[in-house]
Design a protein around this motif. Sequence first.
Motif, PDB file in Angstrom:
ATOM      1  N   VAL A   1      -3.586   4.264 -41.947  1.00  0.00           N
ATOM      2  CA  VAL A   1      -3.706   3.015 -42.213  1.00  0.00           C
ATOM      3  C   VAL A   1      -2.486   1.953 -41.834  1.00  0.00           C
ATOM      4  CG1 VAL A   1      -5.133   3.439 -44.164  1.00  0.00           C
ATOM      5  CG2 VAL A   1      -2.563   3.381 -44.601  1.00  0.00           C
ATOM      6  N   GLY A   2      -2.304   2.094 -40.519  1.00  0.00           N
ATOM      7  CA  GLY A   2      -1.308   1.266 -39.822  1.00  0.00           C
ATOM      8  C   GLY A   2       0.055   1.701 -39.676  1.00  0.00           C
ATOM      9  N   TYR A   3       0.355   2.579 -40.654  1.00  0.00           N
ATOM     10  CA  TYR A   3       1.796   2.918 -40.865  1.00  0.00           C
ATOM     11  C   TYR A   3       1.829   4.485 -39.943  1.00  0.00           C
ATOM     12  CZ  TYR A   3       2.958  -0.048 -44.649  1.00  0.00           C
ATOM     13  OH  TYR A   3       3.061  -1.228 -45.180  1.00  0.00           O
ATOM     14  N   THR A   4       2.795   4.433 -39.177  1.00  0.00           N
ATOM     15  CA  THR A   4       3.012   5.542 -38.284  1.00  0.00           C
ATOM     16  C   THR A   4       4.381   6.087 -38.829  1.00  0.00           C
ATOM     17  OG1 THR A   4       1.857   4.516 -36.377  1.00  0.00           O
ATOM     18  CG2 THR A   4       3.564   6.092 -35.778  1.00  0.00           C
ATOM     19  N   ALA A   5       4.454   7.489 -38.818  1.00  0.00           N
ATOM     20  CA  ALA A   5       5.541   8.304 -38.838  1.00  0.00           C
ATOM     21  C   ALA A   5       5.655   9.014 -37.721  1.00  0.00           C
ATOM     22  CB  ALA A   5       5.435   9.345 -40.214  1.00  0.00           C
TER      23      ALA A   5
ATOM     24  N   VAL B   1       5.132  12.398 -44.684  1.00  0.00           N
ATOM     25  CA  VAL B   1       6.108  11.429 -45.002  1.00  0.00           C
ATOM     26  C   VAL B   1       5.573  10.382 -45.702  1.00  0.00           C
ATOM     27  CG1 VAL B   1       7.497   9.761 -43.665  1.00  0.00           C
ATOM     28  CG2 VAL B   1       6.944  11.895 -42.506  1.00  0.00           C
ATOM     29  N   ALA B   2       5.949  10.302 -46.733  1.00  0.00           N
ATOM     30  CA  ALA B   2       5.615   9.295 -47.722  1.00  0.00           C
ATOM     31  C   ALA B   2       6.522   8.008 -47.748  1.00  0.00           C
ATOM     32  CB  ALA B   2       5.609   9.802 -49.348  1.00  0.00           C
ATOM     33  N   ILE B   3       5.646   6.877 -47.561  1.00  0.00           N
ATOM     34  CA  ILE B   3       6.351   5.649 -47.232  1.00  0.00           C
ATOM     35  C   ILE B   3       5.897   4.663 -48.224  1.00  0.00           C
ATOM     36  CG2 ILE B   3       6.616   3.941 -45.387  1.00  0.00           C
ATOM     37  CD1 ILE B   3       5.144   5.844 -43.492  1.00  0.00           C
ATOM     38  N   HIS B   4       7.228   4.103 -48.850  1.00  0.00           N
ATOM     39  CA  HIS B   4       6.818   3.015 -49.886  1.00  0.00           C
ATOM     40  C   HIS B   4       7.248   1.553 -48.934  1.00  0.00           C
ATOM     41  CE1 HIS B   4       7.989   0.593 -53.455  1.00  0.00           C
ATOM     42  NE2 HIS B   4       6.521   0.189 -52.849  1.00  0.00           N
ATOM     43  N   ASP B   5       6.598   1.114 -48.544  1.00  0.00           N
ATOM     44  CA  ASP B   5       6.976  -0.101 -47.887  1.00  0.00           C
ATOM     45  C   ASP B   5       7.557  -1.211 -48.632  1.00  0.00           C
ATOM     46  OD1 ASP B   5       7.267  -2.661 -45.996  1.00  0.00           O
ATOM     47  OD2 ASP B   5       5.561  -2.233 -45.020  1.00  0.00           O
ATOM     48  N   HIS B   6       8.825  -1.495 -48.923  1.00  0.00           N
ATOM     49  CA  HIS B   6       9.030  -2.409 -49.834  1.00  0.00           C
ATOM     50  C   HIS B   6       8.545  -3.943 -49.468  1.00  0.00           C
ATOM     51  CE1 HIS B   6      12.648   0.491 -51.058  1.00  0.00           C
ATOM     52  NE2 HIS B   6      11.597   0.782 -51.397  1.00  0.00           N
ATOM     53  N   ARG B   7       8.212  -4.211 -48.025  1.00  0.00           N
ATOM     54  CA  ARG B   7       8.174  -5.766 -47.972  1.00  0.00           C
ATOM     55  C   ARG B   7       6.660  -5.912 -48.388  1.00  0.00           C
ATOM     56  NH1 ARG B   7       7.265  -6.786 -41.691  1.00  0.00           N
ATOM     57  NH2 ARG B   7       5.379  -5.420 -41.941  1.00  0.00           N
TER      58      ARG B   7
ATOM     59  N   ASP C   1       4.850  -3.647 -50.433  1.00  0.00           N
ATOM     60  CA  ASP C   1       4.983  -3.008 -51.626  1.00  0.00           C
ATOM     61  C   ASP C   1       3.649  -2.126 -51.548  1.00  0.00           C
ATOM     62  OD1 ASP C   1       5.627  -1.733 -54.243  1.00  0.00           O
ATOM     63  OD2 ASP C   1       4.297  -3.376 -55.220  1.00  0.00           O
ATOM     64  N   THR C   2       3.550  -1.280 -50.332  1.00  0.00           N
ATOM     65  CA  THR C   2       2.484  -0.587 -49.981  1.00  0.00           C
ATOM     66  C   THR C   2       2.726   1.044 -49.791  1.00  0.00           C
ATOM     67  OG1 THR C   2       1.359  -2.200 -48.793  1.00  0.00           O
ATOM     68  CG2 THR C   2       0.685   0.008 -48.450  1.00  0.00           C
ATOM     69  N   THR C   3       2.117   1.907 -50.521  1.00  0.00           N
ATOM     70  CA  THR C   3       2.659   3.385 -50.748  1.00  0.00           C
ATOM     71  C   THR C   3       1.575   4.105 -49.684  1.00  0.00           C
ATOM     72  OG1 THR C   3       3.728   3.224 -52.416  1.00  0.00           O
ATOM     73  CG2 THR C   3       3.304   5.544 -51.983  1.00  0.00           C
ATOM     74  N   VAL C   4       2.235   4.866 -48.608  1.00  0.00           N
ATOM     75  CA  VAL C   4       1.144   5.729 -48.002  1.00  0.00           C
ATOM     76  C   VAL C   4       1.776   6.871 -47.546  1.00  0.00           C
ATOM     77  CG1 VAL C   4       1.780   4.765 -45.737  1.00  0.00           C
ATOM     78  CG2 VAL C   4      -0.539   5.679 -46.081  1.00  0.00           C
ATOM     79  N   THR C   5       0.984   8.055 -47.345  1.00  0.00           N
ATOM     80  CA  THR C   5       1.564   9.376 -46.851  1.00  0.00           C
ATOM     81  C   THR C   5       1.090   9.894 -45.618  1.00  0.00           C
ATOM     82  OG1 THR C   5       2.196  10.082 -49.233  1.00  0.00           O
ATOM     83  CG2 THR C   5       2.088  11.721 -47.441  1.00  0.00           C
ATOM     84  N   VAL C   6       2.033   9.929 -44.723  1.00  0.00           N
ATOM     85  CA  VAL C   6       1.508  10.351 -43.231  1.00  0.00           C
ATOM     86  C   VAL C   6       1.791  11.706 -43.115  1.00  0.00           C
ATOM     87  CG1 VAL C   6       1.589   9.735 -40.901  1.00  0.00           C
ATOM     88  CG2 VAL C   6       1.628   7.768 -42.446  1.00  0.00           C
ATOM     89  N   HIS C   7       0.849  12.588 -42.598  1.00  0.00           N
ATOM     90  CA  HIS C   7       1.145  13.916 -42.362  1.00  0.00           C
ATOM     91  C   HIS C   7       1.329  14.433 -40.858  1.00  0.00           C
ATOM     92  CE1 HIS C   7       0.350  14.875 -46.661  1.00  0.00           C
ATOM     93  NE2 HIS C   7      -0.708  13.972 -46.602  1.00  0.00           N
ATOM     94  N   VAL C   8       2.506  14.561 -40.637  1.00  0.00           N
ATOM     95  CA  VAL C   8       2.758  15.068 -39.022  1.00  0.00           C
ATOM     96  C   VAL C   8       2.817  16.476 -38.762  1.00  0.00           C
ATOM     97  CG1 VAL C   8       4.587  14.745 -37.246  1.00  0.00           C
ATOM     98  CG2 VAL C   8       4.293  12.808 -39.188  1.00  0.00           C
TER      99      VAL C   8
END
Lengths: 261, 668
Positions: free
Chosen positions: A42-46, A126-132, A134-141
């Motif tokens: 969903v647009g988030y890259t780890a 990699v669980a990311i909570h984008d403070h900007r 306020d989105t939380t997404v987990t990316v599996h590498v």
Amino acid sequence: MNILRWLLVVLVLLSVVRCTSPTDPTPPPTIDKLLIGSATDVGYTAEVYANVAIAEGYNPLFVRVLHNGVALSDAHVTVIPDMDMGTMHHSCPVVQPKDSIPDSTGLYNCAVFFTMPSATDWKVGVAIHDHRTDTTVTVHVPVSVSANGNVRIVQGTASTKFIFTLLSDSWKVGMNDVKFNVYLTTDGFDHTPVDDASLKMVPTMPSMGHGSMGNVHPTSTGGGWYTGRANFTMTGDWQLDLTASTIDAPTLNAKYQIVVH
Amino acid sequence: MIVVATIASIILFTATAARSQDTVRTIVVREVVVEADPLLKSWRLNRPLSSSGSVDDLMRLGGLTLIQRANGFAGEASMLGLRGGQMNTSIDGMKIHAACVDKMDPSTAYVEIDNLSTLDVSSDATDLRYGQNLGGSVNFTLKQPALNTPVRSVIDVSGESNASMRRLRADVSGGTPDIALRAGYTLRSADDMRSGDGSTIALSGFTKHNLQVGSLWKVGDHDNVSAVLIADLATDVGYPALIMDTRKAQALIGAVTWRSVWSSFVTTSTKVYANSVDHSMDDYDRPLSEIQNRAFMPNMYMPMVGTTAVYGLIVESAYAASEDILKVVIDGTYLAATATMNMMPLDTTVSSMQLTNIGDARVGTLGTSVSWERLLTEDLTIRFGTRVDVSSRTIKDEQFRSVLGGYFPDADLDRLTGALSANVSAYYTIAEGLNVWSVLARSERMPTHLELYGFWLYDPQANIVTIGRPDLSNEQAWSLDIGTSYRDEDLSFSISGWIRTINNYIAAVPTTDTSTTGEPPTRTMGSIGTADLAGFDARATVRVLPWWSMQASVRGIWGVGVTIDDPLPLIAPVQASIRAVVGERVLQGELAVFASAAQNRISRSILPEDATASWARADVLIAWRPITELRIQASCTNVLDAFYHEHTSINNMPSRGRSFNLGVRAEL
């Protein structure tokens, strides 16, 4: 003719201004480390980096997270290793990033204690909570973990397991600092560093039938870490015999095979 | 063997003459001097005797005990129960250090009898010229070319039936009034030897080459400069008593000496020298079954390499007047030593290993010795001697420092230490030819670099592994010698006795109990407290008839580690010899019998050893010299083919059985 020249200059300037507009994504800087793997959701890259290829045991990792190609500078990043082999499913000890602000190179520093090798079965979530946003997404590498024999999992009580990790080093002849890490787990997913164990370490050369003198048993330095000293008197194959005891588990034994160059 | 060594003076009670302006006075010293080439000596009471083709033979004639590890090769000198660093062994005053940490190449292994003029043995702690010692000093003087001599060449060829031992020597020398030159070459070679029980001792052969060139320049009326270079190479030396053999042992020894006569009272000598020794050994010639089944480090090959280099300066000055002789020696040396061992397992899944036994040890020592002899009366001479040494010791190899530092975290690996010895002697002439003497000495010696830094050294006799200790203390000894002697044209005899107590006796001290594992115990060098030594020596020579003389000697040593109540190891039992010499200058014959008592007084903890049975051996020799320039010699050693081993033979390696020898020496 002059009007046309000025018009061309204005167009060029406008073009430059548009290219540097804050609304355009800036190409992320090149990271001077080894890229272990990356994944996007969903647009988030780890992106997971390391200094060297990762292997069993303690691995300092560096995570960069990007949103639509832009490195995030304010995000809460949590690393969740996961190994699912169908019949077995577990995690491993982790040292999470300390801050929501990455370092100057845009990396979140963390460490993972991979408990066994596998070329295909490990993923670093990699669980990311984008403070900007306020989105939380987990990316599996997905990552590949090579074997080196630095981890020993020892049954403690019926419900506990101790994970002993020898910190890799370039072992040399003479006195060497030797670092172990001890974690305790009951379910394979939650791991607690053990700082109250009593460790005894004996280096031996099984092929020669002798050990060495001057060794210093490891003592706790916090965070599950123990530091001792081993005197390797010659090059070749050595064995570190580690005996640990805690209040709950009186005697835990682990052996490590190492090569001294 | 053609080169026949003689005991030129059994004990020179009246040997050294110091000349002043118009007075010749007699100075009494307790010293054995053995001529390397007896043919240069005149035919007299102590007539040329006994075949001697090697430095080992020469040292035996000088009364030394040899700790034997090979077949007539590289015997380690011992005297009065002292060995290793407790005694001082030098070549023309030069220190040469063994490169092998397993004592397979004592410094005497790098010279040949043809390099030598004399062997000087001092056994009363008074000879401190070339190093600290607890009572034993051995110095080989090198042969020098002589000015104003015609060109002379010597060819000496000999062979023995046992081990097919063969020896070739070629030597040429000569000198003008201003310059003299000499060059000599020796080849010695042997196959596997046969012991007295008829069995062949495998891996006991060797080949050895030795080349010496020397020169002497007269640079002034009272000054000359000499230079010498010795190149010595031994290959494929079998050590059947050990677990490895020498593949190559080579030494380069060089020295330049300036001698000056400043006046009729004052002489000086300044020597600058350097030497290097390279030694490599391995077990490649050993059968696979031995490699697989030996007690120590089985299932692997383990080649070892060792090197030493020594740089030195010796300044000697002497002042001799009618009643006084004052000698001052300044003796500086710098030693660098390294030794490593590789281990290559037969199991290829096991990594190869490398161990450093000596990690670039550096020992720099500066010593000053002073001796003063004074003729108090016509009959009484007193002598004072002292030596002070200051020595820096360190190891340069960082990894080795780390290993040793781990073993001894409280020890200083960079030490500055010193030693002080002093002695006083009195020599009294009771009647013409009859003397008594006594020496009281306080001696001190510093630990050797092997005792300080040697790591993981294997002793095959005791089956122990030893580790040096960087903070070892000095050994100190008090000794008292007394003796009497008589000498006239037909009779000479001497009887002497001595006692010595050594504090901080350095030995390998048990540190680990491996009785349940079967592994060789590991020991660390340390002090075992006090040790006592005592002994006696009696010898006599009598000229029965002008063409017949008899010699006899007997000596015994007793030693004990007092603190730990254990006999000292490697102490030779009571030994005796009788020689009958007949003939005259053209034709000579000799019958010699050597006998040794059993040694049942053995060390059980200091260095475990086993008892040794008594033995006796007889030798016969005939030498024919039809013309002055030609000598033909035939002999038989161990005539009765006795099967025996000496107590100081490591792992009871047997001595050689009967051997017939034939040699020819021609001078041109």
